[in-house]
Design a protein around this motif. Structure first.
Motif, PDB file in Angstrom:
ATOM      1  N   GLU A  24      -2.113   8.702  -1.792  1.00 29.86           N
ATOM      2  CA  GLU A  24      -2.495   8.174  -3.100  1.00 29.86           C
ATOM      3  C   GLU A  24      -1.546   8.661  -4.180  1.00 29.86           C
ATOM      4  O   GLU A  24      -1.931   8.754  -5.343  1.00 29.86           O
ATOM      5  CB  GLU A  24      -3.937   8.542  -3.425  1.00 29.86           C
ATOM      6  CG  GLU A  24      -4.931   7.862  -2.507  1.00 29.86           C
ATOM      7  CD  GLU A  24      -6.381   8.112  -2.885  1.00 29.86           C
ATOM      8  OE1 GLU A  24      -6.643   8.798  -3.886  1.00 29.86           O
ATOM      9  OE2 GLU A  24      -7.241   7.613  -2.156  1.00 29.86           O
TER      10      GLU A  24
ATOM     11  N   GLN B  48       0.817  -1.212   0.000  1.00 28.26           N
ATOM     12  CA  GLN B  48       0.000   0.000   0.000  1.00 28.26           C
ATOM     13  C   GLN B  48       0.847   1.256   0.000  1.00 28.26           C
ATOM     14  O   GLN B  48       1.997   1.246   0.438  1.00 28.26           O
ATOM     15  CB  GLN B  48      -0.928   0.015   1.207  1.00 28.26           C
ATOM     16  CG  GLN B  48      -0.208   0.068   2.539  1.00 28.26           C
ATOM     17  CD  GLN B  48      -1.153  -0.060   3.707  1.00 28.26           C
ATOM     18  OE1 GLN B  48      -2.303  -0.458   3.558  1.00 28.26           O
ATOM     19  NE2 GLN B  48      -0.681   0.282   4.889  1.00 28.26           N
TER      20      GLN B  48
ATOM     21  N   CYS C 179      -7.072   1.997  -6.157  1.00 29.14           N
ATOM     22  CA  CYS C 179      -5.959   1.953  -7.109  1.00 29.14           C
ATOM     23  C   CYS C 179      -6.371   2.654  -8.396  1.00 29.14           C
ATOM     24  O   CYS C 179      -7.552   2.785  -8.701  1.00 29.14           O
ATOM     25  CB  CYS C 179      -5.561   0.505  -7.401  1.00 29.14           C
ATOM     26  SG  CYS C 179      -4.785  -0.327  -6.000  1.00 29.14           S
TER      27      CYS C 179
ATOM     28  N   LEU D 239      -8.526  -4.979  -4.203  1.00 25.30           N
ATOM     29  CA  LEU D 239      -7.966  -3.740  -4.742  1.00 25.30           C
ATOM     30  C   LEU D 239      -8.713  -2.574  -4.122  1.00 25.30           C
ATOM     31  O   LEU D 239      -9.936  -2.508  -4.209  1.00 25.30           O
ATOM     32  CB  LEU D 239      -8.110  -3.709  -6.265  1.00 25.30           C
ATOM     33  CG  LEU D 239      -7.402  -4.843  -6.992  1.00 25.30           C
ATOM     34  CD1 LEU D 239      -7.834  -4.897  -8.440  1.00 25.30           C
ATOM     35  CD2 LEU D 239      -5.900  -4.676  -6.888  1.00 25.30           C
TER      36      LEU D 239
END
Length: 126
Positions: free
Chosen positions: A40, A31, A90, A87
């Protein structure tokens, strides 16, 4: 089994080369940032594929990763029935292959620099 977390540092840019990142164990998380300080803006770029999931791996999670520019498939999910992949948040950009995620029950596919024709494996519809 024990949970194993691999944290990619925020703003990191990883360049994918051969071999790809192979996940063949249970309870693996890769991650961007931590759960307490999520990010992110981690990117993995280039290469044949970014991740290869093999065997009967379960509890595998990829979170908050941006996957860019794979030439075949960003994620090769080649595990056996019962394998799982979660997921979360992503993103995929500019991947050149036939699919972002390729799922096939055959972990014996060879990606050692060879051309892989995913479309012939998927078959045709209609």
């Amino acid at each position: 089994g024990d949970q194993r977390d691999f944290v990619v540092c925020p703003t990191a840019m990883l360049i994918a080369t051969s071999p790809v990142i192979i996940v063949d164990s249970d309870h693996i998380t890769i991650q961007c940032g931590t759960d307490e300080a999520p990010s992110e803006d981690c990117e993995i770029s280039g290469g044949f594929s970014h991740f290869r999931i093999e065997g009967s791996s379960s509890g595998v999670r990829l979170a908050r990763l941006r996957m860019v520019g794979s030439t075949v498939s960003s994620i090769m999910a080649l595990g056996s029935p019962g394998a799982t992949l979660d997921l979360r948040d992503c993103e995929w950009r500019r991947n050149l292959g036939a699919s972002a995620i390729f799922i096939h029950e055959n972990e014996n596919l060879n990606d050692a620099g060879e051309t892989l024709d995913i479309m012939s494996m998927v078959g045709t519809s209609g």
